[in-house]
Enzyme design. Structure first.
Site: not given
Ligand SMILES: C[S@@+](CC[C@H](N)C(=O)[O-])C[C@H]1O[C@@H](n2cnc3c(N)ncnc32)[C@H](O)[C@@H]1O
Length: 195
Positions: A20, A45, A73, A95, A99, A131
């Site tokens: 994941e 994570e 990372d 995420d 920008k 979403d």
């Protein structure tokens, strides 16, 4: 590298490993591991605090042999996985990096997609849900630029899935569903041989 549990032996064949990306608060990991002893999953994570808390929680829940979260990372960690070593990759609500100057940090890049093609075994699955429509489109383009991936959605030739078929939900997925917003779900299969 043996990441989880005892090394495989003739009596104990290696079970499949899932990955994941960006598990955040970890809900998907807990629910997925609760499905059965054959599930083994690693989370990567970037936020140290969340990686530590979720890894600790996995231990408390008795999943330490089959589930770990590392503070990493993915852009640096994925190249360290052996080729064809992972059976499924999950990316839940990445995420969006709105920008322009953050574009390099976006996970939907060609580099990440080609690493995922390398580390997934033939027949392995790549599942992405979000979403944010633009994020879904960025992932679709990055993944479909890799000839190693074929769409594996509800309809032949299309990556879209109406439901999450893995019997476990991420924290953000639960919040989005509760708020009534639509979720875009994409799934691809790693081809056995390249076209
Ligand atoms: C919007 S949150 C979603 C969290 C969780 N997947 C969910 O659906 O509830 C995105 C997660 O990806 C993590 N992340 C972002 N960039 C990452 C990277 N390069 N490597 C690993 N994790 C990353 C963030 O720290 C965050 O936990």
């Amino acid at each position: 590298m043996q990441v989880l549990g005892a090394p495989p032996s003739p009596d104990r064949p290696a079970s499949e490993l899932e990955l994941e990306i960006g598990p955040g608060r970890g809900g998907f990991l807990y629910e997925r591991l609760a499905q059965g002893p054959e599930i083994r999953i690693v989370g990567l994570e970037i936020r140290l605090k969340w990686a530590s808390l979720v890894d600790q929680r996995l231990r408390e829940l008795g999943f330490a042999e089959r589930g770990r979260v590392f503070a990493e990372d993915i852009r640096f960690a994925l190249p360290r996985f052996a080729p064809a070593s992972v059976s499924r990759v999950f990316v839940h609500f990445p995420d969006p990096w709105w920008k322009k100057r953050h574009a390099k940090r976006r996970l939907a890049s060609g580099d990440v997609a080609s690493e995922l093609a390398r580390l997934l075994r033939p027949g392995g699955e790549l599942f992405v849900q979000t979403d944010v429509w633009d994020t879904a489109e960025a992932y679709r383009l990055a993944i479909e630029a890799q000839p190693a991936f074929a769409p594996f959605g509800d309809e032949p030739g299309c990556p879209l899935l109406e439901e999450n078929p893995y019997g476990a939900r991420s924290p953000r997925e639960r919040r989005v569903i509760a708020s009534g917003l639509p979720v875009v779900r994409l799934r691809y299969r790693r081809l056995d041989t390249l076209p």
